[in-house]
Design a protein around this motif. Structure first.
Motif, short mmCIF file in Angstrom:
data_model
loop_
_atom_site.label_atom_id
_atom_site.label_comp_id
_atom_site.label_asym_id
_atom_site.label_seq_id
_atom_site.Cartn_x
_atom_site.Cartn_y
_atom_site.Cartn_z
N ILE A 1 27.78 0.82 -75.60
CA ILE A 1 26.40 0.49 -75.99
C ILE A 1 25.42 1.19 -75.05
N VAL A 2 25.73 1.19 -73.76
CA VAL A 2 24.88 1.87 -72.76
C VAL A 2 24.92 3.38 -72.97
N ILE A 3 26.13 3.94 -73.16
CA ILE A 3 26.26 5.39 -73.38
C ILE A 3 25.52 5.82 -74.65
N ASN A 4 25.66 5.03 -75.71
CA ASN A 4 24.97 5.34 -76.97
C ASN A 4 23.46 5.36 -76.80
N ALA A 5 22.95 4.38 -76.04
CA ALA A 5 21.50 4.31 -75.80
C ALA A 5 21.02 5.55 -75.04
N LEU A 6 21.82 6.00 -74.08
CA LEU A 6 21.46 7.20 -73.31
C LEU A 6 21.50 8.45 -74.19
N LEU A 7 22.55 8.57 -75.00
CA LEU A 7 22.69 9.74 -75.87
C LEU A 7 21.58 9.80 -76.93
N LEU A 8 21.23 8.62 -77.47
CA LEU A 8 20.22 8.56 -78.52
C LEU A 8 18.81 8.41 -77.97
N GLN A 9 18.72 8.20 -76.63
CA GLN A 9 17.42 8.01 -75.96
C GLN A 9 16.62 6.88 -76.60
N ILE B 1 31.82 1.76 -81.25
CA ILE B 1 32.68 2.93 -81.46
C ILE B 1 32.12 3.82 -82.57
N ASP B 2 31.70 3.17 -83.68
CA ASP B 2 31.14 3.92 -84.81
C ASP B 2 29.77 4.50 -84.43
N ARG B 3 29.01 3.75 -83.67
CA ARG B 3 27.70 4.22 -83.20
C ARG B 3 27.85 5.41 -82.26
N PHE B 4 28.92 5.41 -81.47
CA PHE B 4 29.21 6.51 -80.54
C PHE B 4 29.37 7.83 -81.30
N GLN C 1 26.93 13.04 -82.78
CA GLN C 1 26.37 13.90 -83.82
C GLN C 1 24.91 14.25 -83.52
N HIS C 2 24.16 13.25 -83.11
CA HIS C 2 22.74 13.45 -82.81
C HIS C 2 22.54 14.37 -81.60
N ARG C 3 23.32 14.13 -80.55
CA ARG C 3 23.14 14.87 -79.30
C ARG C 3 23.64 16.30 -79.39
N LEU C 4 24.79 16.51 -80.04
CA LEU C 4 25.40 17.84 -80.09
C LEU C 4 25.02 18.62 -81.35
N LYS C 5 24.32 17.94 -82.28
CA LYS C 5 23.89 18.59 -83.54
C LYS C 5 25.09 19.15 -84.32
#
Length: 200
Positions: A60-68, A133-136, A141-145
């Protein structure tokens, strides 16, 4: 409407967690993320369900960082439910269940795969926040395009490497699950969506 969504959500998580437990019990290799949780439980301690929750919180924390964006607080409820249910199935319902013989193990693995995929397809009908896991996968996808398939592959390989590090149950079942869950969810989703719309 909300009652139907909640029913799909809880039923999906119940079936999903049962499927996960069967794949673990098959002893032919669990899915990459589940293998990681089992490996962490075996190596460090705590229950498998506890590690579902801990890994979920980290994601959840990693996803928030990746998605800003702000952490998805609602997803905490999801991982608490899934973690609790996996421990319920593993420790209280199937604790004495120990499949023997290759054919029986394959049957258990296939049943686990079907229940796992069906559970995902059901819980997705609720349109509630995704399991971390699904959000990750979406965050990658969002971060690496990249497209969803590439993002899913990156996420699964990440979990697989970690599972290997912690001596999780990796085997032929791991490959089967990794390759089959997506297509099976796609198969189950349309009829379940029609059912939800009919009930709504």
């Amino acid at each position: 409407m909300h009652a139907i969504r909640i029913a799909f959500y809880l039923t999906g998580l119940l079936i999903l967690s049962f499927g996960v437990t069967l794949t673990i019990k098959s002893d032919l290799g669990a899915g990459p993320w589940d293998a990681l949780n089992v490996g962490l439980s075996t190596t460090i301690g705590l229950t498998v369900g506890s590690w579902v929750i801990i890994v979920g919180l980290i994601l959840i924390v990693i996803n928030a960082l990746l998605l800003q964006e702000k952490p998805d607080v609602f997803a905490i409820f999801t991982i608490l439910i899934v973690g609790g249910l996996i421990d319920f199935w593993l420790l209280y319902v199937l604790n004495q269940f120990d499949p023997t013989g290759l054919l029986f193990k394959i049957i258990v693995l296939m049943l686990g795969l079907i229940f796992l995929s069906l559970g995902i397809a059901i819980y997705l009908q609720a349109k509630y926040p995704l399991i971390p896991i699904d959000r990750f996968m979406l965050a990658i996808q969002h971060r690496l395009k990249v497209n969803l398939m590439v993002a899913k592959t990156i996420a699964e390989i990440t979990a697989l490497i970690l599972a290997l590090l912690f001596k999780g149950p990796i085997g032929i079942g791991t490959i089967i699950i990794a390759l089959s869950v997506g297509p099976l969810v796609q198969l189950f989703f349309p009829p379940l969506e029609r059912l939800r719309k009919k009930w709504s």
